[in-house]
Design a protein around this motif. Sequence first.
Motif, mmCIF file in Angstrom:
data_model
loop_
_atom_site.group_PDB
_atom_site.id
_atom_site.type_symbol
_atom_site.label_atom_id
_atom_site.label_comp_id
_atom_site.label_asym_id
_atom_site.label_seq_id
_atom_site.Cartn_x
_atom_site.Cartn_y
_atom_site.Cartn_z
ATOM 1 N N ALA A 79 19.971 -46.743 25.008
ATOM 2 C CA ALA A 79 19.918 -46.037 23.723
ATOM 3 C C ALA A 79 20.625 -44.690 23.819
ATOM 4 O O ALA A 79 21.270 -44.240 22.861
ATOM 5 N N ARG A 80 20.502 -44.030 24.967
ATOM 6 C CA ARG A 80 21.140 -42.725 25.168
ATOM 7 C C ARG A 80 22.667 -42.844 25.087
ATOM 8 O O ARG A 80 23.334 -42.025 24.446
ATOM 9 N N ARG A 81 23.204 -43.860 25.736
ATOM 10 C CA ARG A 81 24.659 -44.027 25.748
ATOM 11 C C ARG A 81 25.188 -44.566 24.417
ATOM 12 O O ARG A 81 26.297 -44.216 23.998
ATOM 13 N N LEU A 82 24.424 -45.405 23.759
ATOM 14 C CA LEU A 82 24.900 -46.025 22.525
ATOM 15 C C LEU A 82 24.819 -45.093 21.318
ATOM 16 O O LEU A 82 25.702 -45.122 20.451
ATOM 17 N N LYS B 28 18.416 -37.815 21.052
ATOM 18 C CA LYS B 28 17.213 -37.886 20.216
ATOM 19 C C LYS B 28 16.788 -39.327 19.994
ATOM 20 O O LYS B 28 15.601 -39.664 20.066
ATOM 21 N N TRP B 29 17.757 -40.180 19.713
ATOM 22 C CA TRP B 29 17.463 -41.603 19.498
ATOM 23 C C TRP B 29 16.851 -42.213 20.755
ATOM 24 O O TRP B 29 15.873 -42.978 20.685
ATOM 25 N N SER B 30 17.400 -41.866 21.905
ATOM 26 C CA SER B 30 16.887 -42.436 23.156
ATOM 27 C C SER B 30 15.499 -41.910 23.473
ATOM 28 O O SER B 30 14.672 -42.628 24.045
ATOM 29 N N LEU C 212 9.599 -33.883 20.099
ATOM 30 C CA LEU C 212 11.051 -33.684 20.056
ATOM 31 C C LEU C 212 11.389 -32.391 19.316
ATOM 32 O O LEU C 212 12.246 -31.612 19.742
ATOM 33 N N ALA C 213 10.671 -32.137 18.202
ATOM 34 C CA ALA C 213 10.947 -30.953 17.393
ATOM 35 C C ALA C 213 10.468 -29.671 18.055
ATOM 36 O O ALA C 213 11.148 -28.640 18.006
ATOM 37 N N TYR D 180 25.764 -39.071 27.165
ATOM 38 C CA TYR D 180 25.061 -39.588 25.990
ATOM 39 C C TYR D 180 26.084 -39.784 24.869
ATOM 40 O O TYR D 180 27.115 -39.102 24.800
ATOM 41 N N ALA D 181 25.784 -40.747 23.988
ATOM 42 C CA ALA D 181 26.656 -41.046 22.847
ATOM 43 C C ALA D 181 28.118 -41.178 23.279
ATOM 44 O O ALA D 181 29.022 -40.658 22.624
#
Length: 495
Positions: A97-100, A104-106, A470-471, A483-484
């Motif tokens: 998820a981190r790479r894709l 935050k998503w991961s 997270l916030a 990431y991403a």
Amino acid sequence: MDHSHISSPEDDARLEALGVKSDFDRSMSMLENFALGFTYLSPVVGVYTLFDSSLQTGGSPMIWSYVIAGLGQFLVALIFGEVVSQFPISGGIYPWARRLVGRKWSWVTAWVYVWALFTTIAAVATGAAPFLALLTGAPSTPFITTAIALALIIFSTACNLAGTKLLARVAMFGFVCELVGALFVGGYLLVFHRVNSLGSLLDPMNAAPVNGSYLPAFLAASLLGLFSCYGFEACGDVAEEIPNPGKQIPKAMRMTIYIGVGASIFACAALLLAVPNIPAVISGETPNALSDVLLNAFGSTGTKGVAAIVMVSFMSCVLSLQAAVSRLIYSFSRDRMIPGAKALSRISPHSHVPTTALFVAGLVPSAIAVLGFFAADALTTIVSFAVVGIYVAFQMVVAGALYARFRGWKPSGDFTLGRWGTAINIAALIYGVLAIINILWPRTPDAAWYINYSMLIGLVVVVVSALLYLAVCRPHLRGTTGYADAWLISPRKGR
């Protein structure tokens, strides 16, 4: 005794190019990797846990939920295969998820998945108690059930702490016992105790309303297939512990679906064809169809032998689940995404496994199991979250893969779907969303609201807690790994 570190220069170079340094042993074979996924999926655990309730809810056609879930999860496994082939990093769903998509998503994906695995471990360990009670003759009281669950988790933790080699061997032992046991029990029932025709597998009998649709009953009973058709992702959770993971893990994932779901269908069909009075089960007159079939076919002594095989299945399932969640915690911590990251990301120099992460993977499920002793309703709500949490985490990766494709990602690992990738990705996402809706749909309209919506409540609590942390703490700003960047990595020119 210190084990020599087993590694592969080529695999290490691949990780180094991704900004990752591994301290694991690459001592797990492809077959052992498959066994890990198989014992996590565990056909026997799935069938024996939900057979009675699914049969009572949907009648014999509930077996077809295996086919639907198996096909849908096969699409998901194909997408996971593409991702792990390009990003063979321990922890599976989190680094994917981190790479894709991004940090935050991961974070949210991993948080949902880790709690889903914690609750699954507690649920499987607790579910083993009746079978051990049957094997030993002990009464199945709440105290004994909790004690058995804790003993099973402690045993699993000890095995996992011994290292990857023992984990692989125990997984193989569990796979052999479970598959041979399922084939033997199912074959014996089909040859000597079949009382129903194959046509009965298409007959809902009195599970279908006289003037209504059978579909609601089937969808309610389909939790059997949905609960049983995952586990293949565990093959990717240990990606840094198997040589040539880009080729081996996608193959192991597909084998998990082929053999695991196939064994589940065979075991379930054999049991269904041996139930003497299915309408009585559906009406509630005969609530214990599974135990009745086994006692009738094998007698009290033979049933204990079956219970022993079931116990091996439960033990190996807990072992595989714990191995998966410990690698997720380790990968999460390696990027400094959670408190205590330094300790949780530490690899033992002797066993080459994440020791502290494994202790956490034992302590938290143990606490959940103990909670069940004092507050059964609370445990029901927590455990109900397990299945939907896993499906949501899966679909966050599937959706992430589709997002990355639209950003220009062209999978460049050893396993790719080529021009079919986008179509399969969309189909996998549609399946997963529909499965999640079905899982969350209230099953018992007459029950209290918190029972009907226990899965949704659990999911909301976990997701909200993830977003709040997270916030407030902004953990995504820590860590240095990529990431991403899936669509920024140019296709490889061969291996």
